[in-house]
Scaffold this motif. Structure first.
Motif, mmCIF file in Angstrom:
data_model
loop_
_atom_site.group_PDB
_atom_site.id
_atom_site.type_symbol
_atom_site.label_atom_id
_atom_site.label_comp_id
_atom_site.label_asym_id
_atom_site.label_seq_id
_atom_site.Cartn_x
_atom_site.Cartn_y
_atom_site.Cartn_z
ATOM 1 N N PHE A 1 -21.272 -64.276 -18.357
ATOM 2 C CA PHE A 1 -20.809 -63.236 -17.429
ATOM 3 C C PHE A 1 -20.580 -63.809 -16.047
ATOM 4 O O PHE A 1 -19.508 -63.681 -15.461
ATOM 5 N N ASN B 1 -31.153 -51.522 -10.674
ATOM 6 C CA ASN B 1 -31.281 -52.926 -11.079
ATOM 7 C C ASN B 1 -32.490 -53.567 -10.413
ATOM 8 O O ASN B 1 -33.285 -54.263 -11.057
ATOM 9 N N ILE C 1 -35.932 -55.186 -12.283
ATOM 10 C CA ILE C 1 -36.412 -56.558 -12.109
ATOM 11 C C ILE C 1 -37.837 -56.547 -11.577
ATOM 12 O O ILE C 1 -38.677 -57.361 -11.954
ATOM 13 N N PRO D 1 -38.583 -61.937 -19.148
ATOM 14 C CA PRO D 1 -37.142 -62.207 -19.249
ATOM 15 C C PRO D 1 -36.330 -61.017 -19.741
ATOM 16 O O PRO D 1 -35.121 -60.989 -19.585
ATOM 17 N N LEU D 2 -36.987 -60.051 -20.351
ATOM 18 C CA LEU D 2 -36.247 -58.974 -20.998
ATOM 19 C C LEU D 2 -35.494 -58.083 -19.997
ATOM 20 O O LEU D 2 -34.295 -57.864 -20.158
ATOM 21 N N GLN E 1 -34.520 -58.903 -17.140
ATOM 22 C CA GLN E 1 -33.474 -59.706 -16.502
ATOM 23 C C GLN E 1 -32.219 -59.736 -17.347
ATOM 24 O O GLN E 1 -31.102 -59.594 -16.836
ATOM 25 N N ALA E 2 -32.404 -59.906 -18.659
ATOM 26 C CA ALA E 2 -31.227 -59.927 -19.525
ATOM 27 C C ALA E 2 -30.514 -58.583 -19.487
ATOM 28 O O ALA E 2 -29.279 -58.516 -19.404
ATOM 29 N N MET E 3 -31.309 -57.498 -19.517
ATOM 30 C CA MET E 3 -30.683 -56.173 -19.503
ATOM 31 C C MET E 3 -29.953 -55.921 -18.190
ATOM 32 O O MET E 3 -28.863 -55.350 -18.175
ATOM 33 N N VAL E 4 -30.554 -56.354 -17.081
ATOM 34 C CA VAL E 4 -29.922 -56.125 -15.782
ATOM 35 C C VAL E 4 -28.638 -56.925 -15.662
ATOM 36 O O VAL E 4 -27.636 -56.451 -15.121
ATOM 37 N N LEU E 5 -28.668 -58.145 -16.220
ATOM 38 C CA LEU E 5 -27.449 -58.951 -16.197
ATOM 39 C C LEU E 5 -26.330 -58.225 -16.920
ATOM 40 O O LEU E 5 -25.177 -58.201 -16.462
ATOM 41 N N THR E 6 -26.672 -57.599 -18.051
ATOM 42 C CA THR E 6 -25.673 -56.803 -18.762
ATOM 43 C C THR E 6 -25.209 -55.638 -17.901
ATOM 44 O O THR E 6 -24.006 -55.358 -17.809
ATOM 45 N N ILE F 1 -25.136 -55.258 -14.710
ATOM 46 C CA ILE F 1 -24.327 -55.590 -13.538
ATOM 47 C C ILE F 1 -22.861 -55.702 -13.924
ATOM 48 O O ILE F 1 -21.969 -55.161 -13.264
ATOM 49 N N VAL F 2 -22.614 -56.388 -15.038
ATOM 50 C CA VAL F 2 -21.216 -56.572 -15.425
ATOM 51 C C VAL F 2 -20.608 -55.242 -15.850
ATOM 52 O O VAL F 2 -19.454 -54.934 -15.521
ATOM 53 N N ILE F 3 -21.401 -54.414 -16.547
ATOM 54 C CA ILE F 3 -20.883 -53.104 -16.920
ATOM 55 C C ILE F 3 -20.561 -52.301 -15.672
ATOM 56 O O ILE F 3 -19.544 -51.611 -15.602
ATOM 57 N N SER F 4 -21.430 -52.405 -14.655
ATOM 58 C CA SER F 4 -21.190 -51.623 -13.443
ATOM 59 C C SER F 4 -19.879 -52.046 -12.793
ATOM 60 O O SER F 4 -19.172 -51.208 -12.227
ATOM 61 N N PHE G 1 -33.504 -60.402 -6.007
ATOM 62 C CA PHE G 1 -33.627 -61.009 -7.335
ATOM 63 C C PHE G 1 -34.132 -62.441 -7.226
ATOM 64 O O PHE G 1 -34.954 -62.885 -8.028
ATOM 65 N N LEU H 1 -37.727 -62.458 -6.597
ATOM 66 C CA LEU H 1 -38.510 -62.029 -7.757
ATOM 67 C C LEU H 1 -38.366 -62.988 -8.924
ATOM 68 O O LEU H 1 -38.587 -62.612 -10.064
ATOM 69 N N VAL I 1 -30.122 -63.633 -12.644
ATOM 70 C CA VAL I 1 -29.541 -62.376 -12.193
ATOM 71 C C VAL I 1 -29.059 -62.498 -10.757
ATOM 72 O O VAL I 1 -28.131 -61.807 -10.356
ATOM 73 N N VAL J 1 -33.508 -66.297 -20.643
ATOM 74 C CA VAL J 1 -32.694 -65.095 -20.452
ATOM 75 C C VAL J 1 -31.433 -65.167 -21.321
ATOM 76 O O VAL J 1 -31.049 -64.202 -21.982
ATOM 77 N N VAL K 1 -32.378 -64.535 -24.906
ATOM 78 C CA VAL K 1 -32.543 -63.112 -25.207
ATOM 79 C C VAL K 1 -31.186 -62.433 -25.289
ATOM 80 O O VAL K 1 -30.903 -61.650 -26.194
ATOM 81 N N LEU K 2 -30.328 -62.795 -24.339
ATOM 82 C CA LEU K 2 -29.048 -62.098 -24.225
ATOM 83 C C LEU K 2 -28.161 -62.358 -25.428
ATOM 84 O O LEU K 2 -27.505 -61.447 -25.939
ATOM 85 N N GLU L 1 -22.102 -54.394 -24.753
ATOM 86 C CA GLU L 1 -21.697 -54.566 -23.358
ATOM 87 C C GLU L 1 -20.255 -55.026 -23.276
ATOM 88 O O GLU L 1 -19.466 -54.522 -22.477
#
Lengths: 169, 159, 116, 183
Positions: free
Chosen positions: B38, C38, C42, C72-73, C75-80, C82-85, D43, D46, D51, D141, D144-145, D156
């Motif tokens: 991404f 987001n 985090i 890490p979980l 973080q991965a979801m937030v990364l997703t 952000i791009v969706i946003s 971020f 943290l 991110v 990360v 996981v992703l 996504e």
């Protein structure tokens, strides 16, 4: 020729990014080096036409020498201008005359004009507002000493011009 | 509309290749260092966007033509799906990392982690192409809103 | 304390989304809400003096790494997210620009009036 | 470090308030950009470098998109907000929600103690312990992703695809059934 020099520069930057040498084992990371070749090739294919004109100056060692000479030269003028601006700021009356002057340069290539404009901007007290391709620069000057174009040109531009011509033209 | 000045044009020409290279680095090393598909894709798109803002639409379309960007957009999403289906066919479940199971690579090396780098690359292509398309389309409508319906995108598409 | 500040940011965005009349301002308020959520996610995964969830070349992954790294979980979801946003923002701006094209204004009360 | 985090959060709130308050659209957009960069710094503090990279570039593109939407139109300044009644209703609603939310965060663990430390077999600890050995990816990360939760990423990508498709369809030009263009 342009594309080859661009390729070499990009590949060097890639190697600096990934640093493909493992210090503990003393081995070279061949995979990274290989992928770097592909990546640099992709960039050259996509943006090869978007190079600045006459960028083959990268290959002439004489120009590199003058570029090295330019660094202390520029640092000297930068320091001098810093002190001048500091004097203006600390002076109780603040004797400034801000204004925009129009100066001309005899440099012709785009890269050289850009380098000149950025040198002027980096020097405190003067700031390039706009630049045309025919060598006209509009400079904001914190303390306009000479409103005339020619004298302002001599004051602001001439000190950098000669060096930049040796480097870029 | 007023043209951007020489300074912006020259600097963007010098910088755009390095931005693109950095994006490629972020994509390729997504499984070793911070970054990933991404982020790298957005950086790649921003290289094209910088070119478009500094030099105008035509120059950017020379680097990545409109009729190439649309297939890239679809191809990235499709490649990601195919990599998932590969796990379904060969490994029994969706998104099984079949390559990593068959040929486990050396840790911390670039060719490692099976389909993860490939997925990163697919996502990067997809994100880059789609974001570039969005900004292109937005800028085109801005022209069209002023006077008449100027649509060089559709004409280029129908060539 | 940090959670509370995050909630405050969320509420500022929500207030804006409820009270603004301009379409672009509403989009901006939604963007603020996204940032707040987001950041909150985090924060939930943060561990005091934790390390980033990236295995270093020197250390081997194991229980020592697992007990010292942040979660890490999220973080991965937030990364997703952000791009969706970003995609959703593009869609919202597209709708707003289409509305401007049709009605000649970004003001939602005006648009409601014009529709009749 | 904690103080720095608080400061950045307060900076973000101030930016948000400015962007809601101001009547100039361009400054509102730039203020939201400041909020985004602030979130990137948060971020980083943290320990989420993965991110933290994203908002920087995403924010730049967001600014470009939003400025495209405003520049060149006669909407630089906008009128005041809604009437008093709507404002007060919104304020009451927001305060009520804030009260609920403050009550809710009382149930969360203290800041700095992740939930995965409390639950015995949390998935996150599993990912951290076995991420490298199972997927070969040093960046957990990314593991996981793209490996443990590939479905999410596929969804996504689908959402992004749909959103971009919708935007392009909306902005294409006037629909083809409209009056033909005049040369």
């Amino acid at each position: 020729m342009r594309k080859i020099s661009m390729f070499v520069v990009l590949y060097v930057v890639w190697c600096l990014l990934v640093f493909p040498y493992d210090r503990t084992t003393g081995q070279w990371d061949t995979q990274s080096l290989l992928v770097g070749l592909v990546a640099a090739l992709v960039v050259v294919v996509l943006f090869g036409n978007a190079l600045p004109d006459r960028s083959c100056f990268l290959l002439a060692p004489r120009r590199w020498f003058w570029a090295l000479v330019y660094i202390p030269f520029f640092a000297y003028y930068c320091l001098k201008a810093n002190l001048e601006v500091a004097y203006l700021v600390l002076h109780p009356d603040m004797p400034i005359r801000p204004g925009i002057v129009k100066v001309r340069t005899s440099l012709r290539t785009r890269v050289a004009i850009t380098a000149l404009a950025n040198s002027i901007t980096l020097t405190p007290g003067t700031l390039t507002v706009d630049a045309d391709e025919d060598g006209t620069l509009y400079v904001h000057w914190i303390d306009v000493k000479f409103a005339e174009d020619d004298e302002a040109t001599r004051e602001i531009v001439s000190r950098f011009e000669g060096h930049l011509r040796r480097i870029f033209e | 509309m007023k043209e951007t000045s020489t300074i912006v044009k020259t600097i963007s020409r010098c910088v755009v290749g390095f931005i693109f290279l950095y994006g490629l680095y972020i994509v390729c090393y997504g499984h070793l260092t911070p970054g990933g598909g991404f982020t790298g894709g957005v950086i790649l798109a921003s290289a094209f966007v910088l070119e478009m803002l500094a030099w105008g639409k035509e120059e950017a379309l020379k680097s990545l033509p409109f009729r190439l960007a649309k297939p890239f957009d679809s191809a990235g999403a499709l490649a990601f799906l195919v990599l998932g289906l590969l796990g379904l066919l060969l490994g029994g479940d969706f998104f099984v990392n079949v390559i990593q199971k068959a040929y486990p690579g050396k840790p911390f090396s670039l060719f490692n982690a099976g389909i993860i780098p490939l997925c990163n690359i697919a996502i990067a292509i997809k994100v880059c192409a789609s974001l570039f398309l969005v900004i292109l389309v937005l800028s085109v409508l801005r022209v069209a809103a002023g006077g008449g319906t100027e649509d060089d995108l559709t004409t280029q598409e129908e060539e | 304390m940090h959670y509370f500040l995050c909630l405050l940011l969320l509420m500022v965005g929500l207030f804006g989304a409820l009270t603004q009349k301009n379409l672009i301002k509403i989009i901006l308020s939604v963007a603020i809400i996204e940032h707040a959520v987001n950041t909150f996610l985090i924060m939930v995964g943060y561990r005091h003096d934790g390390t980033a969830p990236i295995v270093d070349r020197a250390q081997v992954a194991g229980s020592s790494f697992a007990s010292g790294a942040v979660d890490p979980l999220p973080q991965a979801m937030v990364l997703t997210a952000i791009v969706i946003s970003l995609g959703v923002l593009a869609l919202m701006v597209a709708v707003a620009m289409r509305l401007y094209h049709t009605y000649g204004t970004y003001d939602i009360t005006e648009i409601r009036k014009l529709r009749g | 470090m904690i103080n720095l985090l608080t400061l950045v959060l307060i900076f973000m709130i101030i930016g948000a308030i400015i962007s809601i308050w101001t009547t100039d659209l361009l400054s509102a957009i730039i203020a939201v950009g400041a909020v985004g960069f602030g979130s990137s710094v948060v971020f980083l503090l943290l320990r989420a470098p993965d991110v933290a990279l994203a908002p920087v570039v995403v924010e730049v593109l967001m600014l470009v998109i939003l400025i495209r939407a405003t520049v060149g139109r006669d909407v630089h300044t906008i009128g005041s907000a809604r009437e008093i009644f709507g404002l007060s209703v919104a304020a009451v609603l927001v305060l009520l929600l804030l009260a609920f939310a403050v009550h809710a965060i009382g149930g969360l663990p203290e800041f700095g103690e992740p939930v995965m430390a409390r639950v015995a077999d949390a998935p996150a600890s599993y990912y951290l312990e076995n991420g490298l050995s199972q997927t070969g990816s040093a960046n957990i990360v990314t593991a996981v992703l793209l490996d443990f939760r590939g479905y999410d990423t596929l969804g996504e990508a689908t959402v992004l695809f749909g959103a971009i498709l919708g935007a392009m369809t909306l902005l294409r030009r006037k629909s083809r059934t409209d009056k033909p263009r005049q040369e």
